[in-house]
Scaffold this motif. Structure first.
Motif, PDB file in Angstrom:
ATOM      1  N   VAL A  75      -7.072 -47.814 -26.673  1.00  0.00           N
ATOM      2  CA  VAL A  75      -7.720 -48.802 -27.522  1.00  0.00           C
ATOM      3  C   VAL A  75      -8.959 -49.294 -26.783  1.00  0.00           C
ATOM      4  CG1 VAL A  75      -7.537 -51.019 -28.722  1.00  0.00           C
ATOM      5  CG2 VAL A  75      -5.523 -49.539 -28.542  1.00  0.00           C
ATOM      6  N   ALA A  76     -10.119 -49.127 -27.416  1.00  0.00           N
ATOM      7  CA  ALA A  76     -11.368 -49.603 -26.830  1.00  0.00           C
ATOM      8  C   ALA A  76     -11.409 -51.119 -26.971  1.00  0.00           C
ATOM      9  CB  ALA A  76     -12.564 -48.971 -27.535  1.00  0.00           C
ATOM     10  N   VAL A  77     -11.555 -51.822 -25.842  1.00  0.00           N
ATOM     11  CA  VAL A  77     -11.582 -53.282 -25.886  1.00  0.00           C
ATOM     12  C   VAL A  77     -12.801 -53.819 -25.155  1.00  0.00           C
ATOM     13  CG1 VAL A  77      -9.089 -53.618 -26.140  1.00  0.00           C
ATOM     14  CG2 VAL A  77     -10.067 -53.495 -23.867  1.00  0.00           C
TER      15      VAL A  77
ATOM     16  N   ILE B  62      -3.190 -47.730 -23.454  1.00  0.00           N
ATOM     17  CA  ILE B  62      -4.231 -47.724 -22.437  1.00  0.00           C
ATOM     18  C   ILE B  62      -5.460 -48.423 -23.004  1.00  0.00           C
ATOM     19  CG2 ILE B  62      -5.650 -46.316 -20.899  1.00  0.00           C
ATOM     20  CD1 ILE B  62      -3.362 -44.172 -21.190  1.00  0.00           C
ATOM     21  N   LEU B  63      -5.696 -49.631 -22.505  1.00  0.00           N
ATOM     22  CA  LEU B  63      -6.879 -50.379 -22.895  1.00  0.00           C
ATOM     23  C   LEU B  63      -8.055 -49.808 -22.120  1.00  0.00           C
ATOM     24  CD1 LEU B  63      -5.532 -54.038 -22.751  1.00  0.00           C
ATOM     25  CD2 LEU B  63      -5.516 -52.455 -24.669  1.00  0.00           C
ATOM     26  N   ILE B  64      -9.132 -49.527 -22.829  1.00  0.00           N
ATOM     27  CA  ILE B  64     -10.317 -48.956 -22.181  1.00  0.00           C
ATOM     28  C   ILE B  64     -11.477 -49.909 -22.414  1.00  0.00           C
ATOM     29  CG2 ILE B  64     -11.901 -47.001 -22.117  1.00  0.00           C
ATOM     30  CD1 ILE B  64      -9.523 -45.417 -23.447  1.00  0.00           C
ATOM     31  N   THR B  65     -12.056 -50.365 -21.325  1.00  0.00           N
ATOM     32  CA  THR B  65     -13.221 -51.234 -21.437  1.00  0.00           C
ATOM     33  C   THR B  65     -14.377 -50.595 -20.681  1.00  0.00           C
ATOM     34  OG1 THR B  65     -13.987 -53.530 -21.315  1.00  0.00           O
ATOM     35  CG2 THR B  65     -12.678 -52.740 -19.465  1.00  0.00           C
ATOM     36  N   VAL B  66     -15.566 -50.765 -21.225  1.00  0.00           N
ATOM     37  CA  VAL B  66     -16.762 -50.184 -20.606  1.00  0.00           C
ATOM     38  C   VAL B  66     -17.717 -51.320 -20.259  1.00  0.00           C
ATOM     39  CG1 VAL B  66     -18.655 -48.550 -20.838  1.00  0.00           C
ATOM     40  CG2 VAL B  66     -16.474 -48.083 -21.982  1.00  0.00           C
ATOM     41  N   ARG B  67     -18.028 -51.428 -18.992  1.00  0.00           N
ATOM     42  CA  ARG B  67     -18.947 -52.453 -18.486  1.00  0.00           C
ATOM     43  C   ARG B  67     -20.334 -51.827 -18.334  1.00  0.00           C
ATOM     44  NH1 ARG B  67     -17.192 -57.183 -18.547  1.00  0.00           N
ATOM     45  NH2 ARG B  67     -18.303 -57.730 -16.690  1.00  0.00           N
ATOM     46  N   SER B  68     -21.369 -52.570 -18.649  1.00  0.00           N
ATOM     47  CA  SER B  68     -22.711 -52.009 -18.541  1.00  0.00           C
ATOM     48  C   SER B  68     -23.334 -52.246 -17.172  1.00  0.00           C
ATOM     49  CB  SER B  68     -23.616 -52.589 -19.624  1.00  0.00           C
ATOM     50  OG  SER B  68     -23.653 -53.994 -19.509  1.00  0.00           O
ATOM     51  N   GLU B  69     -22.810 -53.220 -16.406  1.00  0.00           N
ATOM     52  CA  GLU B  69     -23.411 -53.540 -15.112  1.00  0.00           C
ATOM     53  C   GLU B  69     -23.241 -52.396 -14.124  1.00  0.00           C
ATOM     54  OE1 GLU B  69     -20.486 -55.989 -15.627  1.00  0.00           O
ATOM     55  OE2 GLU B  69     -21.732 -56.517 -17.324  1.00  0.00           O
TER      56      GLU B  69
ATOM     57  N   LYS C 192      -8.081 -49.286 -18.094  1.00  0.00           N
ATOM     58  CA  LYS C 192      -9.021 -48.403 -17.404  1.00  0.00           C
ATOM     59  C   LYS C 192     -10.410 -48.944 -17.674  1.00  0.00           C
ATOM     60  CE  LYS C 192     -10.095 -43.954 -15.921  1.00  0.00           C
ATOM     61  NZ  LYS C 192      -9.764 -43.517 -14.596  1.00  0.00           N
ATOM     62  N   ILE C 193     -11.184 -49.116 -16.609  1.00  0.00           N
ATOM     63  CA  ILE C 193     -12.529 -49.658 -16.734  1.00  0.00           C
ATOM     64  C   ILE C 193     -13.535 -48.571 -16.399  1.00  0.00           C
ATOM     65  CG2 ILE C 193     -14.143 -51.434 -15.938  1.00  0.00           C
ATOM     66  CD1 ILE C 193     -11.644 -53.021 -14.987  1.00  0.00           C
ATOM     67  N   PHE C 194     -14.536 -48.444 -17.265  1.00  0.00           N
ATOM     68  CA  PHE C 194     -15.645 -47.528 -17.016  1.00  0.00           C
ATOM     69  C   PHE C 194     -16.924 -48.342 -16.930  1.00  0.00           C
ATOM     70  CE2 PHE C 194     -12.568 -44.717 -18.979  1.00  0.00           C
ATOM     71  CZ  PHE C 194     -12.699 -43.547 -18.243  1.00  0.00           C
ATOM     72  N   TRP C 195     -17.941 -47.761 -16.317  1.00  0.00           N
ATOM     73  CA  TRP C 195     -19.255 -48.380 -16.237  1.00  0.00           C
ATOM     74  C   TRP C 195     -20.257 -47.412 -16.829  1.00  0.00           C
ATOM     75  CZ3 TRP C 195     -15.391 -48.985 -12.778  1.00  0.00           C
ATOM     76  CH2 TRP C 195     -15.041 -50.298 -12.443  1.00  0.00           C
ATOM     77  N   GLY C 196     -21.114 -47.914 -17.737  1.00  0.00           N
ATOM     78  CA  GLY C 196     -22.124 -47.053 -18.343  1.00  0.00           C
ATOM     79  C   GLY C 196     -22.230 -47.266 -19.838  1.00  0.00           C
TER      80      GLY C 196
ATOM     81  N   PRO D 209     -21.092 -47.096 -23.476  1.00  0.00           N
ATOM     82  CA  PRO D 209     -19.776 -47.041 -24.123  1.00  0.00           C
ATOM     83  C   PRO D 209     -19.541 -45.772 -24.941  1.00  0.00           C
ATOM     84  CG  PRO D 209     -20.785 -49.180 -24.471  1.00  0.00           C
ATOM     85  CD  PRO D 209     -21.816 -48.313 -23.809  1.00  0.00           C
ATOM     86  N   ARG D 210     -20.587 -45.271 -25.607  1.00  0.00           N
ATOM     87  CA  ARG D 210     -20.416 -44.067 -26.428  1.00  0.00           C
ATOM     88  C   ARG D 210     -19.965 -42.894 -25.565  1.00  0.00           C
ATOM     89  NH1 ARG D 210     -26.102 -45.108 -29.173  1.00  0.00           N
ATOM     90  NH2 ARG D 210     -26.462 -45.337 -26.959  1.00  0.00           N
ATOM     91  N   GLU D 211     -20.637 -42.685 -24.451  1.00  0.00           N
ATOM     92  CA  GLU D 211     -20.305 -41.569 -23.567  1.00  0.00           C
ATOM     93  C   GLU D 211     -18.969 -41.777 -22.861  1.00  0.00           C
ATOM     94  OE1 GLU D 211     -23.506 -41.088 -20.806  1.00  0.00           O
ATOM     95  OE2 GLU D 211     -24.996 -40.909 -22.402  1.00  0.00           O
ATOM     96  N   LYS D 212     -18.763 -42.991 -22.333  1.00  0.00           N
ATOM     97  CA  LYS D 212     -17.572 -43.247 -21.516  1.00  0.00           C
ATOM     98  C   LYS D 212     -16.287 -43.218 -22.332  1.00  0.00           C
ATOM     99  CE  LYS D 212     -19.731 -43.399 -17.673  1.00  0.00           C
ATOM    100  NZ  LYS D 212     -19.505 -42.376 -16.653  1.00  0.00           N
ATOM    101  N   LEU D 213     -16.326 -43.677 -23.580  1.00  0.00           N
ATOM    102  CA  LEU D 213     -15.123 -43.607 -24.412  1.00  0.00           C
ATOM    103  C   LEU D 213     -14.752 -42.154 -24.699  1.00  0.00           C
ATOM    104  CD1 LEU D 213     -15.744 -46.581 -26.855  1.00  0.00           C
ATOM    105  CD2 LEU D 213     -13.962 -46.423 -25.089  1.00  0.00           C
ATOM    106  N   CYS D 214     -15.743 -41.319 -24.944  1.00  0.00           N
ATOM    107  CA  CYS D 214     -15.475 -39.892 -25.172  1.00  0.00           C
ATOM    108  C   CYS D 214     -14.949 -39.226 -23.898  1.00  0.00           C
ATOM    109  CB  CYS D 214     -16.719 -39.187 -25.691  1.00  0.00           C
ATOM    110  SG  CYS D 214     -17.158 -39.697 -27.372  1.00  0.00           S
ATOM    111  N   GLU D 215     -15.491 -39.599 -22.747  1.00  0.00           N
ATOM    112  CA  GLU D 215     -14.986 -39.066 -21.480  1.00  0.00           C
ATOM    113  C   GLU D 215     -13.535 -39.488 -21.254  1.00  0.00           C
ATOM    114  OE1 GLU D 215     -17.525 -40.032 -18.140  1.00  0.00           O
ATOM    115  OE2 GLU D 215     -19.311 -39.345 -19.230  1.00  0.00           O
ATOM    116  N   ALA D 216     -13.215 -40.728 -21.601  1.00  0.00           N
ATOM    117  CA  ALA D 216     -11.851 -41.235 -21.419  1.00  0.00           C
ATOM    118  C   ALA D 216     -10.836 -40.406 -22.185  1.00  0.00           C
ATOM    119  CB  ALA D 216     -11.767 -42.698 -21.851  1.00  0.00           C
ATOM    120  N   VAL D 217     -11.210 -40.003 -23.391  1.00  0.00           N
ATOM    121  CA  VAL D 217     -10.316 -39.196 -24.223  1.00  0.00           C
ATOM    122  C   VAL D 217      -9.848 -37.959 -23.458  1.00  0.00           C
ATOM    123  CG1 VAL D 217     -10.273 -37.689 -26.259  1.00  0.00           C
ATOM    124  CG2 VAL D 217     -11.213 -40.003 -26.431  1.00  0.00           C
TER     125      VAL D 217
END
Length: 159
Positions: free
Chosen positions: A10-12, A37-44, A103-107, A109-117
């Protein structure tokens, strides 16, 4: 050998629309033994530690609920899950007997959510939709639209 349950992502971003997506996933997809699995993407990209620089490409390790509900631990990741999200996850974990992870990603969101999959990997992904009008969607781009058209697993967009 016991069969592992689904891995429901779930993208949060801890907004109201992401909480709506989380509620929908809990009510409609999760069963005993599944992983939420909560997925959050930080831009910093202001990293203070070497760990953060390593995680830029792979994202953080999977963080168990007990850790991501602890504000002191989350300071390390510069992420602050809100109380409502934590309560939803805690109740779902107890009532449905699921395992909750973050799970936290940086970058981007469009790219990182697809990578998470692919990297986790996820059985399916649920994402909220902010309801941008046609003009804003063209200018800003729609994260949900990109993910629906690019992800390699089923994606549900909750309006």
């Amino acid at each position: 050998m016991a069969e592992m349950g689904k891995r429901v992502g779930v993208a949060v971003d801890f907004s109201q629309c992401s909480k709506k997506a989380l509620r929908w996933a809990i009510d409609n997809l999760l069963k005993k033994g599944d992983h939420l699995i909560l997925i959050t993407v930080r831009s910093e990209h202001n990293y203070e530690s070497g760990e953060m620089q390593l995680w830029e490409t792979t994202g953080s390790p999977l963080i168990p609920y007990n850790d991501f509900s602890n504000p002191n631990i989350m300071k390390k990741y510069k992420a602050v899950p809100d109380e409502e999200t934590l309560k939803l996850v805690d109740n779902a974990a107890k009532e449905k007997e699921i395992t909750a992870l973050l799970k936290i990603f940086w970058g981007d969101p469009r790219e990182k959510l697809c990578e998470a999959v692919n990297n986790i990997p996820l059985t399916c992904l649920v994402i909220g939709n902010r309801g941008l009008g046609p003009l804003k969607r063209v200018i800003l781009g729609s994260v949900s639209n990109h993910v629906v058209n690019t992800a390699t697993c089923p994606v549900t967009v909750v309006h």
